[in-house]
Structures are given as structure tokens and as C-alpha cells.
Design a protein around this motif. Sequence first.
Motif, mmCIF file in Angstrom:
data_model
loop_
_atom_site.group_PDB
_atom_site.id
_atom_site.type_symbol
_atom_site.label_atom_id
_atom_site.label_comp_id
_atom_site.label_asym_id
_atom_site.label_seq_id
_atom_site.Cartn_x
_atom_site.Cartn_y
_atom_site.Cartn_z
ATOM 1 N N UNK A 80 -7.671 0.804 4.413
ATOM 2 C CA UNK A 80 -8.933 0.932 3.702
ATOM 3 C C UNK A 80 -8.915 1.929 2.562
ATOM 4 N N UNK A 81 -7.715 2.391 2.169
ATOM 5 C CA UNK A 81 -7.661 3.373 1.091
ATOM 6 C C UNK A 81 -7.589 2.696 -0.267
ATOM 7 N N UNK A 82 -7.948 3.456 -1.292
ATOM 8 C CA UNK A 82 -8.020 2.954 -2.648
ATOM 9 C C UNK A 82 -6.632 2.639 -3.186
ATOM 10 N N UNK A 83 -6.448 1.363 -3.599
ATOM 11 C CA UNK A 83 -5.138 0.973 -4.146
ATOM 12 C C UNK A 83 -5.075 1.115 -5.652
ATOM 13 N N UNK A 94 0.851 -1.191 0.000
ATOM 14 C CA UNK A 94 0.000 0.000 0.000
ATOM 15 C C UNK A 94 0.889 1.245 0.000
ATOM 16 N N UNK A 95 0.652 2.187 -0.940
ATOM 17 C CA UNK A 95 1.482 3.411 -0.981
ATOM 18 C C UNK A 95 1.196 4.348 0.181
ATOM 19 N N UNK A 96 0.106 4.117 0.902
ATOM 20 C CA UNK A 96 -0.259 5.014 1.994
ATOM 21 C C UNK A 96 0.292 4.556 3.336
ATOM 22 N N UNK A 97 0.089 3.249 3.636
ATOM 23 C CA UNK A 97 0.514 2.766 4.956
ATOM 24 C C UNK A 97 1.603 1.704 4.846
ATOM 25 N N UNK A 98 2.023 1.379 3.633
ATOM 26 C CA UNK A 98 3.044 0.354 3.330
ATOM 27 C C UNK A 98 2.655 -1.036 3.835
ATOM 28 N N UNK A 99 1.385 -1.228 4.151
ATOM 29 C CA UNK A 99 0.923 -2.565 4.527
ATOM 30 C C UNK A 99 0.760 -3.447 3.298
ATOM 31 N N UNK A 152 -0.058 9.324 -10.491
ATOM 32 C CA UNK A 152 0.080 10.786 -10.257
ATOM 33 C C UNK A 152 -0.755 11.262 -9.078
ATOM 34 N N UNK A 153 -1.943 10.660 -8.935
ATOM 35 C CA UNK A 153 -2.804 11.060 -7.820
ATOM 36 C C UNK A 153 -2.189 10.649 -6.487
ATOM 37 N N UNK A 154 -1.588 9.467 -6.486
ATOM 38 C CA UNK A 154 -0.953 8.979 -5.266
ATOM 39 C C UNK A 154 0.194 9.905 -4.887
ATOM 40 N N UNK A 155 0.979 10.302 -5.889
ATOM 41 C CA UNK A 155 2.107 11.199 -5.627
ATOM 42 C C UNK A 155 1.622 12.553 -5.123
ATOM 43 N N UNK A 156 0.550 13.049 -5.727
ATOM 44 C CA UNK A 156 0.004 14.324 -5.296
ATOM 45 C C UNK A 156 -0.481 14.221 -3.858
ATOM 46 N N UNK A 157 -1.100 13.106 -3.561
ATOM 47 C CA UNK A 157 -1.588 12.886 -2.201
ATOM 48 C C UNK A 157 -0.430 12.931 -1.206
ATOM 49 N N UNK A 158 0.662 12.243 -1.554
ATOM 50 C CA UNK A 158 1.811 12.216 -0.645
ATOM 51 C C UNK A 158 2.398 13.604 -0.472
ATOM 52 N N UNK A 159 2.400 14.366 -1.571
ATOM 53 C CA UNK A 159 2.906 15.735 -1.511
ATOM 54 C C UNK A 159 2.052 16.575 -0.559
#
Length: 75
Positions: A21-24, A3-8, A29-36
Motif C-alpha cells: 500500500x505504499x506510494x510507488x 515495488x521498491x519497498x516490498x519487491x511485490x 531520491x526519496x525512495x533511496x533516503x527511505x531505504x537508508x
Amino acid sequence: MECPFCTGQSRDDAWVCCHCGRDLKLPQPLVEEHQELVAKLAELKAEVERLRDELKRGPRRAGWGAGWTALFARK
Ligand SMILES: [Zn+2]
């Protein structure tokens, strides 16, 4: 997959992370923007913390001190 959000770890065909529970299936690009944005949020929270701390300490004494010194120096 990781998971790019929690690394689980979730199943490779999972649509949502079984840990957070986040969308995988979000586009990268959206994931990167989210992390930013998450990083920026942390920055802003730190800034708010710092400003709160400054407010707690009251008005800047150094500024006042310099002002009074200038006033008395004139007499
Ligand atoms: Zn997750």
C-alpha cells in the motif's frame, strides 16, 4: 513494476503498491533516503537490543572487580 519497498509486483500504472500500500510514484531520491533510514533504524534497534542485554546483566563486574582488586592491593 516491482515495488521498491516490498519487491511485490504491481501494475505498471499503479500509484500505490497492491501488496504494502505504499506510494510507488515517489521520486527515486526519496525512495533511496527511505531505504537508508530503514537500514539505520534496524541498526539502532540492534544497538538498543545490545544495550538492553547489557543492562540485564547488571553493572559491569569486570570494572568493579578491577576496582576492588586495586583497593585491596594497597593494603
Ligand atoms: Zn509494496
